[in-house]
Motif scaffolding. Structure first.
Motif, mmCIF file in Angstrom:
data_model
loop_
_atom_site.group_PDB
_atom_site.id
_atom_site.type_symbol
_atom_site.label_atom_id
_atom_site.label_comp_id
_atom_site.label_asym_id
_atom_site.label_seq_id
_atom_site.Cartn_x
_atom_site.Cartn_y
_atom_site.Cartn_z
ATOM 1 N N THR A 21 0.619 87.014 15.264
ATOM 2 C CA THR A 21 -0.069 88.304 15.118
ATOM 3 C C THR A 21 -0.367 88.595 13.651
ATOM 4 O O THR A 21 -1.459 89.051 13.305
ATOM 5 C CB THR A 21 0.790 89.432 15.722
ATOM 6 O OG1 THR A 21 1.074 89.130 17.092
ATOM 7 C CG2 THR A 21 0.068 90.769 15.634
ATOM 8 N N GLY A 22 0.603 88.330 12.787
ATOM 9 C CA GLY A 22 0.399 88.552 11.356
ATOM 10 C C GLY A 22 -0.684 87.668 10.779
ATOM 11 O O GLY A 22 -1.382 88.055 9.836
ATOM 12 N N ALA A 23 -0.838 86.465 11.356
ATOM 13 C CA ALA A 23 -1.884 85.551 10.885
ATOM 14 C C ALA A 23 -3.275 86.030 11.285
ATOM 15 O O ALA A 23 -4.265 85.690 10.640
ATOM 16 C CB ALA A 23 -1.635 84.152 11.449
ATOM 17 N N MET A 24 -3.351 86.818 12.358
ATOM 18 C CA MET A 24 -4.657 87.270 12.857
ATOM 19 C C MET A 24 -5.125 88.579 12.229
ATOM 20 O O MET A 24 -6.259 88.685 11.766
ATOM 21 C CB MET A 24 -4.598 87.431 14.383
ATOM 22 C CG MET A 24 -4.676 86.140 15.148
ATOM 23 S SD MET A 24 -4.905 86.422 16.928
ATOM 24 C CE MET A 24 -3.250 86.911 17.406
ATOM 25 N N ILE A 25 -4.288 89.601 12.257
ATOM 26 C CA ILE A 25 -4.731 90.941 11.849
ATOM 27 C C ILE A 25 -4.899 91.010 10.334
ATOM 28 O O ILE A 25 -3.928 90.941 9.591
ATOM 29 C CB ILE A 25 -3.738 92.021 12.312
ATOM 30 C CG1 ILE A 25 -3.596 91.985 13.836
ATOM 31 C CG2 ILE A 25 -4.213 93.409 11.876
ATOM 32 C CD1 ILE A 25 -2.609 92.985 14.392
ATOM 33 N N SER A 26 -6.126 91.120 9.902
ATOM 34 C CA SER A 26 -6.412 91.191 8.461
ATOM 35 C C SER A 26 -7.801 91.793 8.283
ATOM 36 O O SER A 26 -8.128 92.812 8.888
ATOM 37 C CB SER A 26 -6.318 89.786 7.848
ATOM 38 O OG SER A 26 -6.483 89.828 6.451
ATOM 39 N N SER A 27 -8.639 91.134 7.481
ATOM 40 C CA SER A 27 -9.971 91.665 7.177
ATOM 41 C C SER A 27 -10.850 91.790 8.415
ATOM 42 O O SER A 27 -11.772 92.602 8.446
ATOM 43 C CB SER A 27 -10.661 90.768 6.146
ATOM 44 O OG SER A 27 -10.761 89.439 6.639
ATOM 45 N N GLY A 28 -10.564 90.972 9.450
ATOM 46 C CA GLY A 28 -11.350 91.044 10.671
ATOM 47 C C GLY A 28 -11.295 92.410 11.329
ATOM 48 O O GLY A 28 -12.218 92.806 12.035
ATOM 49 N N LEU A 29 -10.210 93.150 11.093
ATOM 50 C CA LEU A 29 -10.086 94.495 11.648
ATOM 51 C C LEU A 29 -10.377 95.569 10.608
ATOM 52 O O LEU A 29 -11.000 96.576 10.918
ATOM 53 C CB LEU A 29 -8.670 94.701 12.205
ATOM 54 C CG LEU A 29 -8.375 96.091 12.769
ATOM 55 C CD1 LEU A 29 -9.287 96.393 13.965
ATOM 56 C CD2 LEU A 29 -6.922 96.211 13.191
ATOM 57 N N ALA A 106 -6.039 86.370 1.324
ATOM 58 C CA ALA A 106 -5.090 87.465 1.536
ATOM 59 C C ALA A 106 -4.414 87.865 0.228
ATOM 60 O O ALA A 106 -4.193 89.052 -0.036
ATOM 61 C CB ALA A 106 -4.046 87.056 2.571
ATOM 62 N N LEU A 107 -4.097 86.889 -0.604
ATOM 63 C CA LEU A 107 -3.468 87.186 -1.901
ATOM 64 C C LEU A 107 -4.412 87.975 -2.808
ATOM 65 O O LEU A 107 -3.982 88.868 -3.542
ATOM 66 C CB LEU A 107 -3.033 85.885 -2.582
ATOM 67 C CG LEU A 107 -1.823 85.184 -1.954
ATOM 68 C CD1 LEU A 107 -1.684 83.767 -2.498
ATOM 69 C CD2 LEU A 107 -0.550 85.976 -2.209
ATOM 70 N N VAL A 108 -5.699 87.645 -2.746
ATOM 71 C CA VAL A 108 -6.694 88.416 -3.513
ATOM 72 C C VAL A 108 -6.753 89.850 -2.986
ATOM 73 O O VAL A 108 -6.850 90.817 -3.762
ATOM 74 C CB VAL A 108 -8.084 87.746 -3.437
ATOM 75 C CG1 VAL A 108 -9.150 88.656 -4.012
ATOM 76 C CG2 VAL A 108 -8.065 86.419 -4.180
ATOM 77 N N GLY A 109 -6.667 89.999 -1.648
ATOM 78 C CA GLY A 109 -6.645 91.342 -1.058
ATOM 79 C C GLY A 109 -5.432 92.143 -1.518
ATOM 80 O O GLY A 109 -5.545 93.334 -1.838
ATOM 81 N N ILE A 110 -4.273 91.489 -1.558
ATOM 82 C CA ILE A 110 -3.055 92.147 -2.049
ATOM 83 C C ILE A 110 -3.249 92.568 -3.501
ATOM 84 O O ILE A 110 -2.904 93.684 -3.907
ATOM 85 C CB ILE A 110 -1.845 91.203 -1.925
ATOM 86 C CG1 ILE A 110 -1.542 90.918 -0.450
ATOM 87 C CG2 ILE A 110 -0.614 91.798 -2.604
ATOM 88 C CD1 ILE A 110 -0.524 89.820 -0.234
#
Length: 321
Positions: A21-29, A106-110
């Protein structure tokens, strides 16, 4: 019987569910719904559900393979055994690069989020966070996944609150006409948002470290896909129902904008925290799963034996990590 080079079987059904779940929910949502709404209109809700259905054939195939061969490396291991070293090498490196780049994104997003509250440059924050996740994964699989479980449950809690509170503020008129751009864009948009489910199958790379993998891995992935697709549909439905269409089409922060409509700054801040947690869980799971591919390739002599090194204390593949 465990050997000196064996990985430790510690992961439970909850662990697998949270890693997937953690691998999926990110920028796509948190970013794509506005862009997707511009393509499909209110029917973007259906697009997210259809995109989830696209994952089912691969999920069933992967479940069968995991049951037969629960080894580190996931799809690489199966392709190597089925099609030989050439395609195995391509598959191993391709998956490793895709997971590494997903983690880097994801690291850039953080870094983007934390740079707003600190005086540090984005790239410095990203590097520091990367070193933190590497260190966490070196400590042990149970510690790395325990951190993941905590954050994913927090993320799901915030999104559930967004859905429940936002449902009361929905204006039904915003869904009319539902297929405003026609039926065809619903399916083309489904392919556009399909990336929202990226990462689901990569949890198979942890098969060797899972207790009862024939049950826990397939069930964990099925539950993760089911929960995530339903949550995507509900969150997008609330967002479409509370936001002005002109605003939704042009925003890259649709969930945050939607939260501000019915929950003010407090709810908007909570959603921003959820987005930050989503990037954290994505980065952690990317490092965790990507590292098992060099390990598997090294065992098959496609990479130097160095990548097979496993800590006698933590039972983690520290060289691959």
């Amino acid at each position: 019987m465990a050997t000196k080079s064996s990985l430790k079987k510690e992961l439970t059904l909850l662990d697998i569910f949270c890693v997937a779940t953690g691998a999926m929910i990110s920028s796509g949502l948190f970013i794509l719904p506005g862009l997707a709404f511009a393509k499909a209109g209110p029917a973007v809700i259906v697009s997210y559900i259809v995109a989830g259905l696209f994952c089912v054939p691969t999920l069933l195939s992967m479940s069968e393979l995991i049951t037969a061969m629960p080894k580190a490396g996931g799809d690489y291991f199966y392709i190597m055994r089925g099609f030989g070293p050439l395609l195995g090498t391509v598959a191993g490196f391709s998956t490793w690069f895709s997971l590494s780049l997903k983690g880097a994104f994801a690291l850039v997003g953080i870094g983007a989020y934390l740079s707003m509250v600190t005086n540090l440059p984005l790239n410095i924050i990203a590097v520091i966070c990367c070193l933190f996740f590497i260190s966490l994964n070196l400590v042990g699989i149970k510690e790395a996944v325990g951190f993941q479980v905590l954050l994913v449950l927090g993320l799901l809690g915030i999104l559930a609150a967004y859905t429940v509170l936002g449902f009361k503020a929905i204006d039904p008129i915003r869904f009319q006409p539902f297929f405003s751009n026609g039926l065809r864009p619903v399916f083309s948009t489904a392919s556009f948002v399909f990336i929202s489910y990226g990462g689901l199958m990569k949890v198979a790379a942890l098969a060797e470290e899972t207790k009862n993998p024939g049950r826990n891995l397939p069930l964990g992935m099925i539950l993760s896909l089911l929960v995530t697709s339903v949550l995507y549909g509900l969150v997008v439905m609330v967002t479409v129902g509370v936001l002005d269409p002109a605003l939704l089409k042009n925003t890259l922060m649709p969930i945050s904008e939607g939260a501000a409509v019915f929950g003010g700054s407090a709810m908007s801040t909570a959603v921003n925290i959820a987005a930050f947690l989503a990037f954290v869980t994505t980065a952690n799971s990317a490092i965790m799963t990507a590292s098992r591919y060099p390990l598997g390739m090294s065992r098959d002599k496609l990479l130097p034996a160095y990548f097979q090194k496993i800590s006698s204390y933590s039972k983690m593949p520290y060289a691959a990590i």
